[in-house]
Design a protein around this motif. Structure first.
Motif, PDB file in Angstrom:
ATOM      1  N   VAL A 149       0.250  -0.774   1.990  1.00 44.64           N
ATOM      2  CA  VAL A 149      -0.288   0.467   1.421  1.00 44.64           C
ATOM      3  C   VAL A 149      -1.790   0.568   1.653  1.00 44.64           C
ATOM      4  O   VAL A 149      -2.288   1.608   2.093  1.00 44.64           O
ATOM      5  CB  VAL A 149       0.058   0.594  -0.080  1.00 44.64           C
ATOM      6  N   GLU A 150      -2.519  -0.493   1.374  1.00 51.34           N
ATOM      7  CA  GLU A 150      -3.981  -0.444   1.559  1.00 51.34           C
ATOM      8  C   GLU A 150      -4.342  -0.142   3.004  1.00 51.34           C
ATOM      9  O   GLU A 150      -5.254   0.646   3.268  1.00 51.34           O
ATOM     10  CB  GLU A 150      -4.625  -1.760   1.112  1.00 51.34           C
ATOM     11  N   GLU A 151      -3.642  -0.760   3.935  1.00 57.11           N
ATOM     12  CA  GLU A 151      -3.916  -0.533   5.345  1.00 57.11           C
ATOM     13  C   GLU A 151      -3.643   0.927   5.735  1.00 57.11           C
ATOM     14  O   GLU A 151      -4.425   1.538   6.460  1.00 57.11           O
ATOM     15  CB  GLU A 151      -3.060  -1.473   6.190  1.00 57.11           C
ATOM     16  N   VAL A 152      -2.556   1.492   5.243  1.00 55.68           N
ATOM     17  CA  VAL A 152      -2.229   2.886   5.538  1.00 55.68           C
ATOM     18  C   VAL A 152      -3.275   3.827   4.938  1.00 55.68           C
ATOM     19  O   VAL A 152      -3.623   4.843   5.535  1.00 55.68           O
ATOM     20  CB  VAL A 152      -0.805   3.224   5.036  1.00 55.68           C
ATOM     21  N   LEU A 153      -3.804   3.472   3.776  1.00 52.89           N
ATOM     22  CA  LEU A 153      -4.765   4.343   3.100  1.00 52.89           C
ATOM     23  C   LEU A 153      -6.211   4.187   3.592  1.00 52.89           C
ATOM     24  O   LEU A 153      -7.065   4.999   3.235  1.00 52.89           O
ATOM     25  CB  LEU A 153      -4.696   4.129   1.594  1.00 52.89           C
ATOM     26  N   LYS A 154      -6.500   3.182   4.406  1.00 56.83           N
ATOM     27  CA  LYS A 154      -7.876   2.974   4.891  1.00 56.83           C
ATOM     28  C   LYS A 154      -8.481   4.221   5.541  1.00 56.83           C
ATOM     29  O   LYS A 154      -9.621   4.576   5.248  1.00 56.83           O
ATOM     30  CB  LYS A 154      -7.943   1.786   5.854  1.00 56.83           C
ATOM     31  N   PRO A 155      -7.757   4.925   6.422  1.00 55.93           N
ATOM     32  CA  PRO A 155      -8.350   6.137   7.014  1.00 55.93           C
ATOM     33  C   PRO A 155      -8.658   7.220   5.974  1.00 55.93           C
ATOM     34  O   PRO A 155      -9.641   7.947   6.113  1.00 55.93           O
ATOM     35  CB  PRO A 155      -7.282   6.617   8.006  1.00 55.93           C
ATOM     36  N   LEU A 156      -7.845   7.296   4.943  1.00 56.95           N
ATOM     37  CA  LEU A 156      -8.104   8.257   3.864  1.00 56.95           C
ATOM     38  C   LEU A 156      -9.420   7.934   3.182  1.00 56.95           C
ATOM     39  O   LEU A 156     -10.287   8.800   3.026  1.00 56.95           O
ATOM     40  CB  LEU A 156      -6.951   8.211   2.850  1.00 56.95           C
ATOM     41  N   TYR A 157      -9.609   6.679   2.790  1.00 56.43           N
ATOM     42  CA  TYR A 157     -10.841   6.293   2.110  1.00 56.43           C
ATOM     43  C   TYR A 157     -12.046   6.387   3.038  1.00 56.43           C
ATOM     44  O   TYR A 157     -13.142   6.742   2.593  1.00 56.43           O
ATOM     45  CB  TYR A 157     -10.700   4.890   1.512  1.00 56.43           C
ATOM     46  N   ALA A 158     -11.862   6.115   4.309  1.00 54.30           N
ATOM     47  CA  ALA A 158     -12.962   6.258   5.270  1.00 54.30           C
ATOM     48  C   ALA A 158     -13.405   7.716   5.353  1.00 54.30           C
ATOM     49  O   ALA A 158     -14.598   8.014   5.408  1.00 54.30           O
ATOM     50  CB  ALA A 158     -12.548   5.745   6.645  1.00 54.30           C
ATOM     51  N   ARG A 159     -12.460   8.623   5.349  1.00 55.50           N
ATOM     52  CA  ARG A 159     -12.800  10.050   5.428  1.00 55.50           C
ATOM     53  C   ARG A 159     -13.448  10.539   4.142  1.00 55.50           C
ATOM     54  O   ARG A 159     -14.380  11.334   4.174  1.00 55.50           O
ATOM     55  CB  ARG A 159     -11.555  10.868   5.724  1.00 55.50           C
ATOM     56  N   LEU A 160     -12.959  10.085   3.004  1.00 51.52           N
ATOM     57  CA  LEU A 160     -13.484  10.561   1.729  1.00 51.52           C
ATOM     58  C   LEU A 160     -14.847   9.968   1.399  1.00 51.52           C
ATOM     59  O   LEU A 160     -15.624  10.583   0.677  1.00 51.52           O
ATOM     60  CB  LEU A 160     -12.502  10.224   0.598  1.00 51.52           C
ATOM     61  N   GLY A 161     -15.132   8.775   1.890  1.00 53.14           N
ATOM     62  CA  GLY A 161     -16.389   8.120   1.553  1.00 53.14           C
ATOM     63  C   GLY A 161     -16.340   7.549   0.148  1.00 53.14           C
ATOM     64  O   GLY A 161     -15.307   7.551  -0.518  1.00 53.14           O
ATOM     65  N   LYS A 162     -17.480   7.078  -0.310  1.00 51.48           N
ATOM     66  CA  LYS A 162     -17.550   6.438  -1.629  1.00 51.48           C
ATOM     67  C   LYS A 162     -17.677   7.487  -2.723  1.00 51.48           C
ATOM     68  O   LYS A 162     -18.046   8.620  -2.481  1.00 51.48           O
ATOM     69  CB  LYS A 162     -18.739   5.490  -1.679  1.00 51.48           C
ATOM     70  N   GLY A 163     -17.404   7.068  -3.927  1.00 50.64           N
ATOM     71  CA  GLY A 163     -17.604   7.932  -5.081  1.00 50.64           C
ATOM     72  C   GLY A 163     -16.399   8.763  -5.475  1.00 50.64           C
ATOM     73  O   GLY A 163     -16.519   9.655  -6.300  1.00 50.64           O
ATOM     74  N   ASN A 164     -15.246   8.474  -4.907  1.00 53.99           N
ATOM     75  CA  ASN A 164     -14.031   9.187  -5.299  1.00 53.99           C
ATOM     76  C   ASN A 164     -13.257   8.345  -6.294  1.00 53.99           C
ATOM     77  O   ASN A 164     -12.868   7.221  -5.980  1.00 53.99           O
ATOM     78  CB  ASN A 164     -13.153   9.463  -4.074  1.00 53.99           C
TER      79      ASN A 164
END
Length: 179
Positions: A149-164
């Motif tokens: 799950v974490e690996e699949v979600l990495k691109p999501l977090y990369a796009r959103l940036g910090k602070g979400n």
């Protein structure tokens, strides 16, 4: 008073421990009504006056004062939770499949054109709504379900940036929060 589902981020990990009975007492002392904890992972159903920002701020302030550490809270109104339960995408899954169902709850809206590549038969993104990502994770050969799950979600977090602010819950928890 309005009914809310509050999902606390990152508790009962390491030194960030809290017993649900203490959390309930803390929130009742802070003026929240009909407080009920669901499971031991920071899920609370409660009644409160005010809009989402005021309720969240009150929860975060009370928790920090009582437990000595800051906790982010993702809120959903009763109407939002009812809509999630009515319109979830899990009904199309094979009922005999060996899988777990999850929802990643965000406090702020996600970009409208967001797409997350998944791994069919492993970790699949079933749908992305305004503030929620519905995920199914299939059992892996090692017996784990959420291995990737974490690996699949990495691109999501990369796009959103910090602070979400976000937190993931098993779908069974969402099914229990309004009961």
């Amino acid at each position: 008073m309005a009914l809310w589902g509050a999902f606390l981020r990152g508790i009962n990990l390491g030194k960030r421990q809290m017993k649900m009975a203490e959390l309930k007492a803390c929130l009742e002392a802070a003026g929240f009504a009909e407080v009920k904890t669901v499971l031991a992972s920071g899920n609370v159903r409660l009644e409160a006056d005010g809009d989402a920002d005021a309720v969240r701020a009150g929860l975060e302030k009370a928790i920090a004062a009582r437990f000595g550490f800051a906790v982010g809270v993702v809120l959903r109104s009763e109407a939002e939770l009812a809509a999630m339960l009515k319109n979830h995408p899990f009904g199309a899954l094979d009922p005999g499949a060996d899988l777990t169902r999850h929802v990643l709850l965000f406090e702020r809206p996600l970009p409208p054109d967001l797409a997350v590549p998944d791994r069919p038969g492993d970790t699949e993104i079933l749908r992305i709504d305004a503030r929620d990502v519905y995920i199914v994770a299939y059992r892996q050969p090692n017996g784990r379900y959420t291995e990737h799950v974490e690996e699949v979600l990495k691109p999501l977090y990369a796009r959103l940036g910090k602070g979400n602010l976000d937190t993931m819950r098993n779908w069974n928890t969402i099914e229990k929060i309004l009961k």
